[in-house]
Design an enzyme around this catalytic site. Structure first.
Site, PDB file in Angstrom:
ATOM      1  N   ASP A   1       0.790  -1.207  -0.046  1.00 30.04           N
ATOM      2  CA  ASP A   1       0.184  -0.163   0.146  1.00 30.04           C
ATOM      3  C   ASP A   1       0.824   1.357  -0.069  1.00 30.04           C
ATOM      4  O   ASP A   1       0.244   2.327   0.057  1.00 30.04           O
ATOM      5  CB  ASP A   1      -1.068  -0.130   1.134  1.00 30.04           C
ATOM      6  CG  ASP A   1      -0.322  -0.324   2.774  1.00 30.04           C
ATOM      7  OD1 ASP A   1       1.077   0.263   2.764  1.00 30.04           O
ATOM      8  OD2 ASP A   1      -1.069  -0.830   3.393  1.00 30.04           O
TER       9      ASP A   1
ATOM     10  N   HIS B   1       6.277  -8.102  -0.955  1.00 22.55           N
ATOM     11  CA  HIS B   1       5.483  -8.305  -2.000  1.00 22.55           C
ATOM     12  C   HIS B   1       5.218  -7.157  -2.861  1.00 22.55           C
ATOM     13  O   HIS B   1       4.358  -7.197  -3.746  1.00 22.55           O
ATOM     14  CB  HIS B   1       4.273  -8.725  -1.463  1.00 22.55           C
ATOM     15  CG  HIS B   1       4.247  -9.765  -0.346  1.00 22.55           C
ATOM     16  ND1 HIS B   1       3.631 -10.092   0.811  1.00 22.55           N
ATOM     17  CD2 HIS B   1       5.111 -10.957  -0.274  1.00 22.55           C
ATOM     18  CE1 HIS B   1       3.925 -11.128   1.454  1.00 22.55           C
ATOM     19  NE2 HIS B   1       4.981 -11.724   0.467  1.00 22.55           N
TER      20      HIS B   1
ATOM     21  N   CYS C   1       5.455  -4.353 -17.352  1.00 22.80           N
ATOM     22  CA  CYS C   1       5.205  -5.036 -18.339  1.00 22.80           C
ATOM     23  C   CYS C   1       5.850  -6.399 -18.262  1.00 22.80           C
ATOM     24  O   CYS C   1       7.113  -6.689 -18.087  1.00 22.80           O
ATOM     25  CB  CYS C   1       5.663  -4.509 -19.782  1.00 22.80           C
ATOM     26  SG  CYS C   1       5.623  -5.453 -21.146  1.00 22.80           S
TER      27      CYS C   1
ATOM     28  N   SER D   1       0.803  -8.695  11.889  1.00 20.32           N
ATOM     29  CA  SER D   1       0.902  -9.788  11.138  1.00 20.32           C
ATOM     30  C   SER D   1       0.471 -11.027  11.755  1.00 20.32           C
ATOM     31  O   SER D   1       1.270 -11.233  12.754  1.00 20.32           O
ATOM     32  CB  SER D   1       2.105  -9.901  10.222  1.00 20.32           C
ATOM     33  OG  SER D   1       2.185 -10.931   9.504  1.00 20.32           O
TER      34      SER D   1
ATOM     35  N   ILE E   1      -3.252  -8.185  16.786  1.00 19.91           N
ATOM     36  CA  ILE E   1      -4.500  -8.489  17.586  1.00 19.91           C
ATOM     37  C   ILE E   1      -4.905  -9.901  16.971  1.00 19.91           C
ATOM     38  O   ILE E   1      -4.984 -10.222  15.925  1.00 19.91           O
ATOM     39  CB  ILE E   1      -5.598  -7.652  16.976  1.00 19.91           C
ATOM     40  CG1 ILE E   1      -5.338  -6.370  17.587  1.00 19.91           C
ATOM     41  CG2 ILE E   1      -7.014  -7.792  17.547  1.00 19.91           C
ATOM     42  CD1 ILE E   1      -6.261  -4.932  16.967  1.00 19.91           C
TER      43      ILE E   1
ATOM     44  N   CYS F   1      -1.537  -1.579  16.755  1.00 15.99           N
ATOM     45  CA  CYS F   1      -0.073  -1.008  16.575  1.00 15.99           C
ATOM     46  C   CYS F   1      -0.275   0.284  16.693  1.00 15.99           C
ATOM     47  O   CYS F   1       0.861   0.777  17.312  1.00 15.99           O
ATOM     48  CB  CYS F   1       0.310  -1.232  15.217  1.00 15.99           C
ATOM     49  SG  CYS F   1       0.549  -3.042  14.831  1.00 15.99           S
TER      50      CYS F   1
END
Length: 291
Positions: free
Chosen positions: A125, A140, A148, A240, A266, A283
């Site tokens: 993000d 990631h 491309c 995570s 959590i 967090c």
């Protein structure tokens, strides 16, 4: 410097406020570390209004029967790419406008103070980048970049949005809910007439610069992160459950090196049985209490 942070708790699971004992234990953990290795996941971004996949009650898997696109399907199927990009096109203005929350800004500050040695995020993000983190690996990838599959040419996702608009001047669709990686839910009927541009250099397939489910992180990136972990003296996992092996492998490596591991998340995680410290808090609520 955490005053301008974004906060939106719609996708954050319910939890109790931080216990003073927990604050003290995490403070001790961070204070004892000289080269802290931090790994973040979707749970650090939920407070910025981005849903995650697995959180109880509020994650994508709990709310819907929808699942993220698979790498093989995207590469193989033109209709799958059309569906993906149509949904992404509608969701992009909102997704790209999300701002870092207090947790992102605290980690940025720890880096500037020399406390944080390296940050690895499993998120796509760009919120750590927006917060100003620099000693960082996006494990990631990032949805803000597109490349491309044919020639490797890269463009900004914002630039691709302009191409979409030019190709689809009269196409409109109303979204039904938002998903973790920037897309929204659309019907097949809505997607049918959406036009997807090809690479302007070679005519190849354009793909977001992210690791889709079913794909693997490059060996070079994995080796680089292992090197940063080898230079570190402790590991903090923030937001995570570590269910995905691409991130979990680094916790296994930290355990092998006998590094102390703290978890701030959590709900249960894959590391709970071997972590030195497990904290069940938001967090953005607990990290700002650590000095």
């Amino acid at each position: 410097s955490v005053t301008r942070a974004s906060s939106n708790l719609a996708f954050v699971p319910a939890c109790l406020p931080p216990d003073p004992v927990d604050v003290e234990e995490l403070q001790r953990f961070v204070s004892n570390s000289k080269r802290l290795f931090v790994m973040t996941g979707a749970g650090i971004s939920t407070e910025s209004g981005i849903p995650d996949y697995r959180s109880e009650g509020v994650g994508l898997y709990a709310r819907t029967d929808r699942r993220p696109i698979q790498h093989a399907e995207f590469v193989r199927s033109a209709s799958a790419r059309q569906r993906y990009w149509a949904r992404n096109f509608v969701g992009w203005p909102q997704f790209s406008s999300h701002q870092p929350n207090r947790a992102h800004l605290v980690l940025r500050d720890w880096e500037r103070l020399g406390k944080l040695h390296w940050l690895v995020t499993q998120n796509v993000d760009a919120l750590h980048t927006k917060a100003g983190s620099q000693r960082m690996t996006e494990l990631h990838g990032c949805t803000h970049r597109v490349f491309c599959l044919g020639c490797g040419d890269q463009i900004l996702r914002s630039e691709l949005q302009e191409h979409f608009e030019a190709l689809n001047p009269t196409w409109k669709a109303e979204a039904f809910g938002v998903a973790p990686d920037g897309d929204v839910f659309l019907t097949d009927e809505q997607v049918r007439n959406f036009q997807v541009p090809a690479c302007h250099k070679c005519g190849g397939i354009l793909k977001p610069d992210v690791t889709f489910f079913g794909d693997t992180v490059s060996r070079e990136k994995v080796d680089f992160v292992h090197q940063r972990l080898a230079e570190s003296d402790s590991m903090l996992v923030a937001g995570s459950s570590m269910q995905v092996y691409s991130g979990y492998r680094f916790a296994l490596a930290a355990r092998e090196k006998q590094l102390p591991i703290a978890i701030l998340n959590i709900g249960p995680t894959r590391l709970d049985h071997f972590a030195s410290l497990k904290l069940n808090s938001r967090c953005g609520e607990l990290l700002p209490l650590i000095v």
